[in-house]
Structure formats: C-alpha cells, structure tokens
Scaffold this motif. Structure first.
Motif, mmCIF file in Angstrom:
data_model
loop_
_atom_site.group_PDB
_atom_site.id
_atom_site.type_symbol
_atom_site.label_atom_id
_atom_site.label_comp_id
_atom_site.label_asym_id
_atom_site.label_seq_id
_atom_site.Cartn_x
_atom_site.Cartn_y
_atom_site.Cartn_z
ATOM 1 N N MET A 224 0.063 24.831 16.432
ATOM 2 C CA MET A 224 -1.197 25.407 15.992
ATOM 3 C C MET A 224 -2.374 24.658 16.605
ATOM 4 S SD MET A 224 -0.533 27.963 14.029
ATOM 5 C CE MET A 224 -2.035 28.220 13.103
ATOM 6 N N THR A 225 -3.377 25.407 17.036
ATOM 7 C CA THR A 225 -4.599 24.812 17.548
ATOM 8 C C THR A 225 -5.492 24.417 16.380
ATOM 9 O OG1 THR A 225 -4.544 26.082 19.601
ATOM 10 C CG2 THR A 225 -6.686 25.238 18.907
ATOM 11 N N ASP A 226 -5.945 23.173 16.404
ATOM 12 C CA ASP A 226 -6.808 22.706 15.328
ATOM 13 C C ASP A 226 -8.181 23.342 15.433
ATOM 14 O OD1 ASP A 226 -4.869 21.061 14.256
ATOM 15 O OD2 ASP A 226 -5.453 19.343 15.483
ATOM 16 N N ILE A 227 -8.717 23.779 14.306
ATOM 17 C CA ILE A 227 -10.082 24.290 14.237
ATOM 18 C C ILE A 227 -10.942 23.148 13.713
ATOM 19 C CG2 ILE A 227 -11.601 26.010 13.213
ATOM 20 C CD1 ILE A 227 -9.583 27.181 15.154
ATOM 21 N N THR A 228 -11.743 22.564 14.576
ATOM 22 C CA THR A 228 -12.510 21.382 14.204
ATOM 23 C C THR A 228 -13.976 21.557 14.580
ATOM 24 O OG1 THR A 228 -12.009 20.345 16.331
ATOM 25 C CG2 THR A 228 -10.508 19.873 14.507
ATOM 26 N N HIS A 229 -14.786 20.642 14.086
ATOM 27 C CA HIS A 229 -16.206 20.640 14.418
ATOM 28 C C HIS A 229 -16.399 20.105 15.842
ATOM 29 C CE1 HIS A 229 -16.975 21.538 10.280
ATOM 30 N NE2 HIS A 229 -16.572 20.368 9.838
ATOM 31 N N PRO A 230 -17.178 20.763 16.659
ATOM 32 C CA PRO A 230 -17.435 20.225 17.998
ATOM 33 C C PRO A 230 -18.331 18.995 17.919
ATOM 34 C CG PRO A 230 -18.791 22.165 17.607
ATOM 35 C CD PRO A 230 -17.864 22.046 16.431
ATOM 36 N N ASP A 231 -18.087 18.052 18.807
ATOM 37 C CA ASP A 231 -18.953 16.878 18.915
ATOM 38 C C ASP A 231 -20.171 17.166 19.783
ATOM 39 O OD1 ASP A 231 -17.230 15.256 17.369
ATOM 40 O OD2 ASP A 231 -15.972 14.884 19.130
ATOM 41 N N VAL A 232 -20.006 18.137 20.678
ATOM 42 C CA VAL A 232 -21.088 18.520 21.597
ATOM 43 C C VAL A 232 -21.212 20.028 21.570
ATOM 44 C CG1 VAL A 232 -21.861 18.509 23.998
ATOM 45 C CG2 VAL A 232 -20.690 16.510 23.078
ATOM 46 N N PHE A 233 -22.432 20.511 21.551
ATOM 47 C CA PHE A 233 -22.689 21.951 21.591
ATOM 48 C C PHE A 233 -23.896 22.197 22.473
ATOM 49 C CE2 PHE A 233 -24.556 25.842 19.450
ATOM 50 C CZ PHE A 233 -23.629 26.732 19.975
ATOM 51 N N HIS A 234 -23.730 23.093 23.428
ATOM 52 C CA HIS A 234 -24.778 23.410 24.384
ATOM 53 C C HIS A 234 -25.262 22.152 25.121
ATOM 54 C CE1 HIS A 234 -27.367 26.486 26.061
ATOM 55 N NE2 HIS A 234 -28.437 25.745 25.859
ATOM 56 N N GLY A 235 -24.315 21.264 25.387
ATOM 57 C CA GLY A 235 -24.628 20.047 26.111
ATOM 58 C C GLY A 235 -25.331 18.983 25.312
ATOM 59 N N LEU A 236 -25.433 19.160 23.995
ATOM 60 C CA LEU A 236 -26.136 18.221 23.130
ATOM 61 C C LEU A 236 -25.178 17.649 22.079
ATOM 62 C CD1 LEU A 236 -29.358 20.333 22.454
ATOM 63 C CD2 LEU A 236 -29.181 18.344 23.970
ATOM 64 N N PRO A 237 -25.333 16.362 21.734
ATOM 65 C CA PRO A 237 -24.503 15.807 20.661
ATOM 66 C C PRO A 237 -24.840 16.472 19.328
ATOM 67 C CG PRO A 237 -26.254 14.280 21.247
ATOM 68 C CD PRO A 237 -26.283 15.387 22.275
ATOM 69 N N VAL A 238 -23.818 16.781 18.558
ATOM 70 C CA VAL A 238 -24.021 17.460 17.278
ATOM 71 C C VAL A 238 -24.350 16.433 16.201
ATOM 72 C CG1 VAL A 238 -22.949 18.869 15.485
ATOM 73 C CG2 VAL A 238 -22.493 19.363 17.900
ATOM 74 N N LEU A 239 -25.393 16.707 15.434
ATOM 75 C CA LEU A 239 -25.787 15.865 14.315
ATOM 76 C C LEU A 239 -25.880 16.722 13.062
ATOM 77 C CD1 LEU A 239 -26.870 13.167 13.122
ATOM 78 C CD2 LEU A 239 -29.178 13.997 13.663
ATOM 79 N N THR A 240 -25.087 16.372 12.045
ATOM 80 C CA THR A 240 -25.215 17.049 10.762
ATOM 81 C C THR A 240 -26.483 16.555 10.076
ATOM 82 O OG1 THR A 240 -22.816 17.269 10.525
ATOM 83 C CG2 THR A 240 -24.144 17.470 8.527
ATOM 84 N N LEU A 241 -27.322 17.485 9.674
ATOM 85 C CA LEU A 241 -28.608 17.127 9.077
ATOM 86 C C LEU A 241 -28.399 16.254 7.850
ATOM 87 C CD1 LEU A 241 -31.737 17.595 8.921
ATOM 88 C CD2 LEU A 241 -31.192 19.495 7.356
ATOM 89 N N PRO A 242 -28.932 15.024 7.852
ATOM 90 C CA PRO A 242 -28.848 14.198 6.639
ATOM 91 C C PRO A 242 -29.712 14.805 5.539
ATOM 92 C CG PRO A 242 -29.409 12.883 8.592
ATOM 93 C CD PRO A 242 -29.583 14.321 8.964
#
Length: 323
Positions: free
Chosen positions: A1-19
C-alpha cells in the motif's frame, strides 16, 4: 500500500502548519508569508475551521501567500467539505498571489481516503484565475451528490498542474477534465482507485486526454492506481498524446504482462525521460524486457514494488490505494 502522508514541500515551498494561539494568546513569530506553503489543521487543536481561517487571515499577510494546503477541516466529528470551499471562494480576493492549492491534505491516520468525501470544486478554480497548481485528495460516490467529488468543465488559462488522488475517482470527474480548456496544463495525474469506492472511470473517459489535442502543452501524464491498468496501457500504446510527453506513469495499479506486452508492441517510449510502473504484477521476463529497453534508451524506469499473486486469479490483483 502507498502511504498517504503530508507533503513536506508543496509548489517548491516548505510546508508549515499554521501555529495556533496557545493560552498566552500568541502563536509566536511567523515566517514571511510568501516563503512557505501554509497548511491549516483544525483537528490537532480541535478548533472549528472558521476560527482557524479567521486566525490565518489575521496573522498572515494573505496578499503574499503563494501556496495553501487545507488539512483536516473538522475539529471532532467529520463534517462536509462544502463549507470550506465556500469560505475559500468568498475570500479568494484576499489571495492575489496564490498559485497553488491542495484540497485536502489529510493522511490516513486522520481519515481513510475512501471516507474523505469532497464536493463540487468548480467554484474554487473559477475564483482563482491565476492558480497554477491544484491537488485534490478525496473520493466521492459514483453518483454525484452533496458530499461527492464533482467538477464541471471549465476554462483556466494559468493552471499548469492538476492532480487527483483518490481511492475511487468518479468517471464524471475525469470526463469533466477532458472537456475543460486548459491551454497551460503541463502535468495531469489521476489516481483512479477501486470500483468498490466509486472508481468507475473507463478508457473511453480518457479519450480526450489521450488524443493529444485537448492539452497541447502536456508533458507529464499519470494514469495511475487503476484496476483496469492493462486496458489503460493498451490505449496508451497507440495514444497520440504520448509523443509529446516527457514522463509517463502507469504506476500503483494492476499492470500485468498483457499491459506490458501492449506497451512493448506499441509506439516507442524511448523519448521519455521517466517511465513509472511501480506497484505492478509483471512476470520476471517482462520486467527484464522493459528494463533492457529503457536502459538502452536512457529512460529512467521505476519497476519497484513487484507484487506476488496467482496468475490464475485476476481478482488477486489490487491497486495501491483504495480504502
């Protein structure tokens, strides 16, 4: 099975979850609005989406936001996605620099893909005419409804990347994409999924895409995660669109020797830079033939995740992502 995970990079930018604000009422210092891809998550702090959204608008200069990911939008019990779309659409004017949007960045531990129901996403693409990248994760019933993934044919002059991750992609969504006018589209990816979860796409639904006439700038095509991967491979083998592609993916599905034979007998694939066939059901002789062909031509080929199965039992083959 392929893991469904949060990307670390999106559209060439590091992903930051809004604090989100703690007891002190501050979320701390934030980076420049255009330096990261912002991800909103309601589940971690059990806050209503509207509250998280309003906090986002208050603390981030949304005129500079380039990429946005909508994570879990429910704080306790699962809720429909339609109000989220309505909120994003109503505030679209606040995001003149937005170029990439992910609906919805939810991983398996938060909600199974097959339970991740969407809604009509047409208003989003219509409200963001400068959007260059749209990723959609979620399923829907085969019959359109209030909580199923829906899309109407649309025209968009800026969209370059369109991606659907699904454990059961409805055929009507694929047909809507094929009927859309997307002159800038370079990357198109479908995860078709299982019929059990509403994945009823047929090869006929793909005809406009395979013709090569619909999306003149297309360079990557992913027709993936399908229970009819052999049929798709046979159609791709003679599809005019292939000649202009730089990369092709038929990965994650039930590709077997019949599909591989069709690819080997069909038009040349040696102009490709990348051929992705990972998660397959090929016998060793066919793996060797494809590897040899690609090696001679300098094509990077991915044949990882060979699956063990009983050749006498087609039902033993399964896609990488369904539930």
């Amino acid at each position: 099975m392929t893991d469904i995970t949060h990307p670390d990079v999106f559209h060439g930018l590091p992903v930051l979850t809004l604090p989100l604000p703690g007891p002190s009422g501050t979320a701390g210092e934030l980076p420049a609005a255009g330096s990261v891809a912002w991800r909103l998550d309601c589940l971690a702090d059990e806050l209503p989406f509207e509250e998280v959204w309003q906090h986002f608008l208050a603390v981030v200069d949304t005129t500079q936001v380039r990429a946005l990911l909508i994570g879990p939008w429910w704080e306790e019990d699962y809720t429909p996605f339609a109000p989220v779309v309505a909120t994003v659409v109503s505030d679209a004017h606040r995001f003149p620099g937005l170029r990439a949007l992910f609906l919805a960045d939810v991983e398996g531990e938060e909600c199974e893909l097959s339970w991740l129901e969407m809604c009509d996403i047409t208003p989003v693409v219509e409200a963001l005419p400068l959007l260059e990248e749209l990723s959609v994760r979620g399923c829907g019933d085969a019959v359109p409804g209030d909580e199923s993934l829906r899309l109407l044919p649309f025209r968009h002059g800026a969209l370059k990347t369109l991606r659907f991750e699904s454990g059961g992609l409805p055929g009507h969504v694929v047909r809507a994409v094929g009927a859309s006018e997307l002159p800038a589209l370079e990357h198109l990816e479908f995860w078709f999924g299982s019929e059990w979860y509403g994945g009823d796409t047929t090869v006929a639904d793909l005809a406009p895409v395979l013709s090569g006439a619909t999306f003149p700038r297309l360079r990557h095509l992913g027709l993936q995660n399908s229970e009819i991967q052999d049929e798709i491979a046979a159609a791709v083998a003679s599809a005019p669109v292939v000649a202009r592609l730089e990369s092709l993916s038929l990965a994650m599905g039930t590709l077997g020797d019949a599909g591989a034979q069709a690819l080997l007998d069909g038009q040349p694939l040696t102009h490709l830079s990348t051929l992705d066939l990972h998660h397959h059901y090929l016998s060793d002789p066919f793996v060797s033939r494809i590897e040899e062909l690609c090696t001679r031509a300098g094509v990077r080929v991915d044949l990882e995740e060979a699956r063990d199965w009983d050749p006498e039992d087609d039902e033993a083959r399964y896609v990488a992502v369904s539930e």
